[in-house]
Design a protein around this motif. Structure first.
Motif, PDB file in Angstrom:
ATOM      1  N   ASN A 118       5.633  33.724   2.533  1.00 29.85           N
ATOM      2  CA  ASN A 118       5.646  32.297   2.239  1.00 29.85           C
ATOM      3  C   ASN A 118       5.244  32.141   0.776  1.00 29.85           C
ATOM      4  O   ASN A 118       4.084  32.171   0.428  1.00 29.85           O
ATOM      5  N   VAL A 119       6.262  32.015  -0.065  1.00 29.52           N
ATOM      6  CA  VAL A 119       6.035  31.957  -1.500  1.00 29.52           C
ATOM      7  C   VAL A 119       6.247  30.521  -1.961  1.00 29.52           C
ATOM      8  O   VAL A 119       7.341  29.984  -1.805  1.00 29.52           O
ATOM      9  N   SER A 120       5.203  29.907  -2.465  1.00 31.79           N
ATOM     10  CA  SER A 120       5.270  28.505  -2.886  1.00 31.79           C
ATOM     11  C   SER A 120       5.787  27.622  -1.757  1.00 31.79           C
ATOM     12  O   SER A 120       6.539  26.677  -1.999  1.00 31.79           O
ATOM     13  N   GLY A 121       5.420  27.940  -0.526  1.00 23.32           N
ATOM     14  CA  GLY A 121       5.867  27.127   0.593  1.00 23.32           C
ATOM     15  C   GLY A 121       7.301  27.425   1.020  1.00 23.32           C
ATOM     16  O   GLY A 121       7.825  26.773   1.906  1.00 23.32           O
ATOM     17  N   HIS A 122       7.935  28.421   0.385  1.00 26.95           N
ATOM     18  CA  HIS A 122       9.297  28.780   0.778  1.00 26.95           C
ATOM     19  C   HIS A 122       9.273  30.079   1.564  1.00 26.95           C
ATOM     20  O   HIS A 122       8.630  31.031   1.190  1.00 26.95           O
ATOM     21  N   ARG A 123      10.032  30.068   2.631  1.00 28.09           N
ATOM     22  CA  ARG A 123      10.080  31.251   3.486  1.00 28.09           C
ATOM     23  C   ARG A 123      11.066  32.251   2.940  1.00 28.09           C
ATOM     24  O   ARG A 123      12.211  31.932   2.715  1.00 28.09           O
ATOM     25  N   ILE A 124      10.607  33.492   2.799  1.00 24.89           N
ATOM     26  CA  ILE A 124      11.487  34.552   2.317  1.00 24.89           C
ATOM     27  C   ILE A 124      11.226  35.806   3.149  1.00 24.89           C
ATOM     28  O   ILE A 124      10.080  36.215   3.307  1.00 24.89           O
ATOM     29  N   GLY A 125      12.261  36.389   3.674  1.00 23.33           N
ATOM     30  CA  GLY A 125      12.101  37.598   4.483  1.00 23.33           C
ATOM     31  C   GLY A 125      11.956  38.822   3.584  1.00 23.33           C
ATOM     32  O   GLY A 125      12.691  38.959   2.602  1.00 23.33           O
ATOM     33  N   THR A 126      11.013  39.700   3.918  1.00 21.46           N
ATOM     34  CA  THR A 126      10.855  40.907   3.091  1.00 21.46           C
ATOM     35  C   THR A 126      12.135  41.742   3.142  1.00 21.46           C
ATOM     36  O   THR A 126      12.545  42.315   2.137  1.00 21.46           O
ATOM     37  N   ALA A 127      12.769  41.781   4.296  1.00 23.78           N
ATOM     38  CA  ALA A 127      13.990  42.579   4.434  1.00 23.78           C
ATOM     39  C   ALA A 127      15.109  42.044   3.541  1.00 23.78           C
ATOM     40  O   ALA A 127      15.896  42.813   2.981  1.00 23.78           O
ATOM     41  N   GLU A 128      15.140  40.719   3.399  1.00 21.51           N
ATOM     42  CA  GLU A 128      16.152  40.108   2.526  1.00 21.51           C
ATOM     43  C   GLU A 128      15.960  40.567   1.079  1.00 21.51           C
ATOM     44  O   GLU A 128      16.921  40.891   0.379  1.00 21.51           O
ATOM     45  N   VAL A 129      14.693  40.535   0.643  1.00 21.03           N
ATOM     46  CA  VAL A 129      14.410  40.930  -0.740  1.00 21.03           C
ATOM     47  C   VAL A 129      14.689  42.421  -0.918  1.00 21.03           C
ATOM     48  O   VAL A 129      15.273  42.841  -1.918  1.00 21.03           O
ATOM     49  N   GLU A 130      14.306  43.213   0.077  1.00 15.73           N
ATOM     50  CA  GLU A 130      14.579  44.657  -0.001  1.00 15.73           C
ATOM     51  C   GLU A 130      16.088  44.911  -0.101  1.00 15.73           C
ATOM     52  O   GLU A 130      16.534  45.696  -0.935  1.00 15.73           O
ATOM     53  N   ASN A 131      16.848  44.238   0.739  1.00 15.64           N
ATOM     54  CA  ASN A 131      18.311  44.412   0.680  1.00 15.64           C
ATOM     55  C   ASN A 131      18.836  44.109  -0.714  1.00 15.64           C
ATOM     56  O   ASN A 131      19.708  44.803  -1.225  1.00 15.64           O
TER      57      ASN A 131
END
Ligand code: WTA
Length: 648
Positions: free
Chosen positions: A518-531
């Motif tokens: 939860n970055v600045s109130g935004h949801r981000i999946g670790t797997a998404e960033v890894e991809n």
């Protein structure tokens, strides 16, 4: 407009809660009766049918309605000339705008004609990629008017992200702008859309509204100007369109959100239940009084904007303030200028915004009249006590209740929050569940955590029964909905969050227990960033974790194994490769997913079965140097020392 279901005391809250648990269908039926229906549900049996195993949830199935009649038409007689939307531009010198209910109704109807003329039909998926201008709300409502399913994509997502979403939703239309203003930046929206459309096979038309008037390419036969299209309708003197008859359970919108897998999910909300629940929570949590001005600072690209900029307020006949810009432009006093200028009564924002404004000190607040404020709210992430008190003292002047609203894209609207001035607040606690929401804490085995009287307990946050705003499915993949939310624990909706509960039944959210940041109130999946990182040439593997960040709540820490041709860079500062990787992430997802820190490593801590031990990586990212836990099961424990030594 009055709200007979507005709760007026703590006693009333308790009674409503009790009734909602004993007789959910009866409770929500009473509330639903205060809305406009084309045809009501046949009997009480039709109010709610559910089964969390499949899962199926149906509220008011068979009843017919259109959410825009509830957001627009039903207010015309009584408050046609009241502002529905007040719009403040990014540039403070640029004229602000007011759209009365009458005007908004007319504009929505006209644009609904434009959609129809361009071939949009009931059930079609329409992607909306626009800045925060009134035409964004008009586009959303016009889709709902004709029964098209809107899918708004936040202006910060990249072409690749849009392309993936268009494909997943099989969208056939796009509504966008030439560009958007956000702070000192111009975002070339149409050009991003053009990139997203390379190779796309489903999109038939792109409707482009002008805002920044940056040069854009317009492809003959595909791209049309918003203004020209509306002009054709105005020339014919058309100001009305019949609202499409929708079943309460027809889809209203899809909103993509991140989960623990690499691919965002299309969360589906339906017309009837979502409307009632967004409205009910708006009226009760904020204790909205007719005539008040409600300022929710969220972008309509997120669920908060859907529910508390557009549907909640408008369905309640409220005045909603839409702001195009950011809190720090042209300076860190912008929110206070807006509150002062429009005499805002309710301010609803994110803890990140509060923490970032705190950093500028009290100067930007000086000389700003904030006396119109009655209620303050926060959403999107846990609020730390320091930020809570700063908000309370300097913005609310200790006179405004603060509502800490906990909820998710999937829940449609607030599930846990105090009700302003009605139920007690507790700094950094979201407090009590809304009526109709059967919150529970469970341990890893799914056993309910009861706790002894007087004790604070902790567990994974679940809900035992449906409320009207619960997601119905994930678009195109119902099984994914089941495994994500309904399979972890038997017969429960699992939120993915952990929480504490005190002896009075108050909940405090401790954060995600899955691989979602939860970055600045935004949801981000670790797997998404890894991809995304792994797409970068030369990257062999990566692991992404969150770490506490003073302003953003969580920052993104990436461990990267890199063996590209520029490998020598990693032996020096590695800065160039880092920048390249950030560029790749920006391309693949958008700037919001850029890691704050990238550490190059030669290996990752893995178990013998090849699973990355994130727990260790998380601890290192958090600054822990000892107590990393048991590392004996690792394939190569030495890798941990190397990572520790290279920590950023
Ligand atoms: C987090 C935003 C603590 C939580 C409406 C949830 C919160 C995720 C709060 C959903 C809060 C939201 N206190 N944490 N008041 N509100 N969260 O889908 O982890 O963008 O699961 O919905 O944000 O994020 P989403």
């Amino acid at each position: 407009m009055s709200y007979p279901y507005q709760i007026k005391s703590f006693e009333e809250y308790k009674a409503a809660y009790q009734k909602s648990i004993e007789d959910p269908a009866g409770f929500w039926e009473d509330i639903a009766n205060h809305f406009t229906w084309k045809k009501k549900w046949a009997s009480k049996e039709d109010v709610l049918r559910w089964n969390f195993k499949e899962p199926t949830v149906e509220w008011f199935k068979g009843a017919k309605m259109n959410i825009t009649e509830n957001c627009l038409d039903r207010h015309l007689a009584e408050r046609g000339n009241q502002p529905a939307i007040i719009w403040e531009a990014n540039d403070p010198e640029y004229p602000s705008r007011i759209l009365t209910y009458k005007k908004l109704h007319e504009k929505v109807c006209q644009f609904a004609h434009v959609l129809k003329n361009n071939g949009v039909q009931k059930g079609d998926r329409v992607c909306i990629y626009m800045g925060m201008i009134p035409r964004l709300a008009i586009a959303v409502l016009a889709c709902a008017r004709i029964g098209a399913v809107h899918s708004v994509i936040f202006g910060g997502f990249s072409a690749q992200s849009i392309a993936d979403r268009l494909e997943d939703a099989q969208a056939t239309f796009i509504i966008t702008c030439d560009g958007a203003y956000r702070g000192a930046k111009d975002i070339p929206l149409k050009s991003v859309i053009d990139d997203a459309l390379i190779g796309n096979k489903t999109i038939k038309k792109v409707i482009v509204a002008t805002r920044t008037r940056t040069a854009v390419s317009m492809i003959k036969g595909r791209d049309v100007w918003w203004e020209d299209e509306v002009q054709h309708i105005e020339d014919k003197g058309i100001t009305y369109i019949e609202a499409e008859e929708m079943d309460a359970e027809d889809p209203l919108f899809i909103l993509y959100t991140s989960g623990s897998t690499g691919k965002p999910k299309g969360v589906v909300h339906t017309c009837g239940g979502y409307m009632i629940y967004a409205n009910y929570t708006f009226v009760n949590v904020f204790q909205y009084q007719p005539g008040q001005i409600h300022f929710c600072t969220a972008d309509v690209g997120w669920i908060t904007g859907h529910s508390y900029v557009v549907y909640g307020p408008l369905s309640a006949g409220a005045t909603t303030l839409m702001f195009e810009g950011v809190p720090t432009f042209p300076d860190a006093g912008r929110f206070w200028d807006i509150v002062d200028k429009f005499k805002v009564n309710i301010l609803y924002t994110a803890p990140t915004a509060i923490r970032s404004l705190m950093g500028f000190g009290l100067g930007p607040l000086q000389g700003k009249d904030l006396s119109s404020l009655k209620v303050l709210g926060t959403v999107g992430e846990p609020i730390n006590e320091e930020a809570w008190h700063w908000y309370d003292e300097n913005v609310g002047k200790k006179k405004c209740p603060i509502v800490d609203t906990w909820w998710q894209t999937e829940t449609g609207a607030c599930l846990i929050s105090n009700m302003a001035g009605i139920t007690p607040a507790k700094p950094s606690w979201a407090t009590l569940p809304m009526p109709g929401v059967q919150m529970v804490l469970v341990d890893e085995n799914g056993k309910e955590v009861e706790g002894e009287a007087g004790q604070t307990v902790s567990g994974n946050l679940c809900v035992k029964a449906p409320w009207p705003g619960i997601l119905r499915t994930t678009w195109g993949d119902h099984e994914r909905c089941r495994t994500n939310y309904f399979a972890t624990y038997d017969n429960m909706y699992f939120t993915g969050d952990g929480a504490l509960r005190d002896k009075d039944g108050n909940y405090r959210i401790t954060g995600r227990v899955d691989d979602v940041l939860n970055v600045s109130g935004h949801r981000i999946g670790t797997a998404e960033v890894e991809n995304a990182i792994n797409m970068h040439a030369g990257v062999v593997e990566s692991a992404v974790v969150g770490y506490p960040h003073e302003v953003k709540g969580q920052g993104i820490y990436a461990y990267v194994i890199y063996q590209g041709s520029h490998a020598q860079n990693t032996h020096g500062s590695g800065d160039l490769v880092r920048k390249d990787i950030l560029q790749t992430v920006t391309r693949m997802i958008g700037a919001i997913a850029k890691p704050d820190k990238i550490q190059f490593v030669s290996g990752l801590p893995k178990t013998r079965s090849g699973k990355i031990m994130r727990r260790i990586l998380r601890k290192i990212a958090e600054g822990e140097t000892e107590n990393l836990g048991d590392t004996s099961t690792l394939l190569d424990p030495a890798v941990v020392d190397e990572i520790l030594n290279g920590r950023i």
